[in-house]
Motif scaffolding. Structure first.
Motif, short mmCIF file in Angstrom:
data_model
loop_
_atom_site.label_atom_id
_atom_site.label_comp_id
_atom_site.label_asym_id
_atom_site.label_seq_id
_atom_site.Cartn_x
_atom_site.Cartn_y
_atom_site.Cartn_z
N GLU A 265 0.76 -1.48 0.21
CA GLU A 265 -0.04 0.06 -0.30
C GLU A 265 0.67 1.59 0.08
O GLU A 265 0.48 2.08 -0.86
N THR A 266 2.12 0.82 0.75
CA THR A 266 2.90 2.48 0.70
C THR A 266 3.64 2.35 -0.94
O THR A 266 3.82 3.48 -0.80
N ASN A 267 3.71 1.57 -0.76
CA ASN A 267 4.51 1.97 -2.83
C ASN A 267 3.81 2.50 -3.63
O ASN A 267 4.00 3.03 -4.42
N ALA A 268 2.31 1.81 -3.72
CA ALA A 268 1.07 1.93 -3.86
C ALA A 268 0.82 3.76 -4.22
O ALA A 268 0.37 4.28 -4.86
N ALA A 269 1.14 4.34 -2.57
CA ALA A 269 0.62 5.78 -3.04
C ALA A 269 1.97 6.27 -3.24
O ALA A 269 1.61 7.34 -4.33
N VAL A 270 3.00 5.20 -3.35
CA VAL A 270 3.82 6.52 -3.68
C VAL A 270 4.17 6.57 -4.86
O VAL A 270 4.21 7.64 -6.02
N LEU A 271 3.99 5.20 -5.80
CA LEU A 271 3.81 5.16 -7.20
C LEU A 271 2.49 6.03 -8.03
O LEU A 271 2.93 6.77 -8.95
N LYS A 272 1.66 5.98 -7.14
CA LYS A 272 0.32 7.11 -7.45
C LYS A 272 0.83 8.53 -7.25
O LYS A 272 0.33 9.44 -7.73
N GLN A 273 1.45 9.46 -6.41
CA GLN A 273 2.13 10.19 -6.21
C GLN A 273 3.05 10.75 -7.59
O GLN A 273 2.65 11.76 -7.97
N SER A 274 3.59 10.09 -7.78
CA SER A 274 4.50 9.98 -9.16
C SER A 274 3.70 10.19 -10.36
O SER A 274 4.02 10.78 -10.55
N GLU A 275 3.24 9.30 -10.32
CA GLU A 275 2.59 9.09 -11.67
C GLU A 275 1.55 10.46 -11.70
O GLU A 275 1.37 11.37 -12.32
N SER A 276 1.24 11.34 -10.31
CA SER A 276 0.38 12.65 -10.53
C SER A 276 0.87 13.74 -10.91
O SER A 276 1.12 14.62 -11.61
N LYS A 277 2.28 13.43 -10.62
CA LYS A 277 3.73 14.39 -10.51
C LYS A 277 4.47 14.12 -12.12
O LYS A 277 3.84 15.54 -12.92
N LEU A 278 4.06 12.98 -12.83
CA LEU A 278 3.97 13.00 -14.32
C LEU A 278 2.85 13.27 -14.69
O LEU A 278 3.28 13.49 -16.17
N THR A 279 1.52 13.13 -14.13
CA THR A 279 0.34 13.58 -15.22
C THR A 279 0.45 14.88 -15.45
O THR A 279 0.33 15.29 -16.48
N ALA A 280 0.91 15.55 -14.12
CA ALA A 280 1.10 16.87 -14.08
C ALA A 280 1.55 17.73 -15.09
O ALA A 280 2.30 18.63 -16.45
N LEU A 281 3.59 16.79 -15.70
CA LEU A 281 4.12 17.53 -15.75
C LEU A 281 4.28 16.97 -17.75
O LEU A 281 4.34 17.92 -18.66
N LEU A 282 3.02 15.87 -17.72
CA LEU A 282 2.65 15.56 -18.90
C LEU A 282 1.64 16.77 -19.75
O LEU A 282 1.66 16.81 -21.26
N ASN A 283 0.65 17.43 -19.25
CA ASN A 283 -0.10 17.91 -19.16
C ASN A 283 0.90 19.09 -19.31
O ASN A 283 0.32 20.24 -20.39
N GLU A 284 1.67 19.81 -18.62
CA GLU A 284 2.24 21.17 -19.59
C GLU A 284 3.20 20.97 -20.80
O GLU A 284 3.11 21.70 -20.77
N LYS A 285 3.85 19.81 -20.84
CA LYS A 285 4.58 19.57 -21.84
C LYS A 285 3.50 19.41 -23.33
O LYS A 285 4.15 19.84 -24.08
N GLN A 286 2.37 18.43 -23.14
CA GLN A 286 2.09 18.82 -24.23
C GLN A 286 0.73 20.23 -24.51
O GLN A 286 0.46 20.98 -25.54
N THR A 287 0.30 21.39 -22.26
CA THR A 287 0.75 22.77 -23.30
C THR A 287 1.58 23.10 -24.06
O THR A 287 1.33 24.12 -25.15
N GLN A 288 2.24 22.79 -24.16
CA GLN A 288 3.51 23.85 -24.75
C GLN A 288 3.54 23.04 -26.05
O GLN A 288 3.60 24.04 -26.49
#
Length: 331
Positions: free
Chosen positions: A144-167
């Motif tokens: 569960e801890t690893n899943a939470a960390v991965l979800k947090q990483s996924e959220s960050k990557l999703t935000a970064l991907l959205n930013e890149k898509q905006t660019q």
């Protein structure tokens, strides 16, 4: 020698008192009449002597006729045989009951030993299962801890991907505007050339004068077009790099999504195993309660059998005393 001051006269007196009350002059009743004093063996010896003396008196020819003596002898013999038969049957019955009780007691002891072993085994199994459940809980918590960390990483990557898509979208819009400007300019130059061509014949002389100016203007325009082409190439290169980064981010996102799915499946599997272990623990707890109940019932039954055996032994002792008294009195 009689103990406690008991003598033959006292025993005779107590015997007469018991007979007056209509009771059987047994060893116990005589001893109670004596105030619970004296040993039973001494009382038995005095009773035997008194009965022998009574028998001697009964043999006196002056008191009894020969037919009565023979009748008494036959009655005594019949009573003795009947008493011995009763004693034999009761003894055999008691021996059979005693053997049955001993066999049942042995079976109960074996069953109790088997239940104790089973109980010990179940306790050990339950302890192992509890340890395994603790390990599974720890592993589940870690997952569960690893899943939470991965979800947090996924959220960050999703935000970064959205930013890149905006660019990327911004660069595509700039590229589109640049192409529109270039097309507009080319259309404007073409229209200008057509107009110049149409006026060429009429304004040849004027154009010859202005030819130098037009050439300079064309050179400037060519330079601007070259610069626009360079900017366009650079924008296309930036767009390709950005798209490459976007594809890399998409790939990373897909890989993270697969990892999250895998961890989710592992978590579901661990939850299922945990539920199975909990159900098995509850089942073992129920079996343990049933076992305790059965063990309690077996112990209660064994106690009842022990009490029954003690009662039978006491009854045999009492009957043996009665039969012995009957034999003593008929001798």
């Amino acid at each position: 020698m009689a103990r406690g001051g008991i003598n033959k006269a006292l025993v005779l007196k107590a015997r007469e008192e018991v007979l007056k009350k209509g009771q059987n002059p047994s060893i116990d009743t005589i001893r109670i009449a004596l105030g619970n004093t004296g040993s039973k063996s001494t009382i038995h010896r005095y009773l035997k002597e008194l009965e022998e003396e009574s028998a001697i008196r009964m043999d006196d020819a002056a008191l009894l006729s020969q037919p009565i003596k023979e009748l008494i002898t036959r009655l005594a013999s019949g009573l003795r045989e009947e008493a011995q038969s009763i004693v034999g049957k009761q003894t055999e019955k008691f021996e059979e009951q005693l053997q049955d009780l001993r066999a049942k007691n042995s079976e109960l002891a074996q069953a109790l030993d088997a239940l104790n072993k089973k109980h010990t085994t179940q306790l050990e199994t339950l302890e192992r299962v509890e340890i395994e459940v603790e390990h599974k809980n720890a592993a589940l918590h870690k997952s569960e801890t690893n899943a939470a960390v991965l979800k947090q990483s996924e959220s960050k990557l999703t935000a970064l991907l959205n930013e890149k898509q905006t660019q990327i979208q911004s660069l595509e819009e700039k590229h589109h505007h640049s192409r529109e400007a270039l097309d507009h300019y080319r259309q404007s130059v073409k229209e200008q050339r057509d107009q110049d061509q149409r006026r060429h014949e009429q304004q040849m002389q004027q154009l010859q004068g202005e030819n130098h100016i037009l050439n300079q203007t064309l050179s400037v325009k060519q330079t601007e077009i070259t610069q626009l082409n360079k900017d366009n190439s650079r924008l296309i290169s930036d767009l390709g790099a950005t798209q490459k980064v976007a594809r890399s981010l998409e790939s990373t996102k897909e890989r993270l999504e697969r990892q999250v799915k895998t961890l989710t499946a592992i978590e579901q599997s661990l939850n299922t195993e945990l539920q199975d272990y909990r159900k098995q623990s509850e089942s073992w707890s129920s079996e343990r309660a049933i076992f305790k109940k059965e063990l309690s019932e077996q112990l209660s039954w064994q106690q009842e059998a022990t009490v029954k055996l003690a009662k039978l032994e006491a009854e045999v002792v009492v009957k043996s005393g009665i039969i012995e008294q009957l034999l003593v009195r008929r001798r």
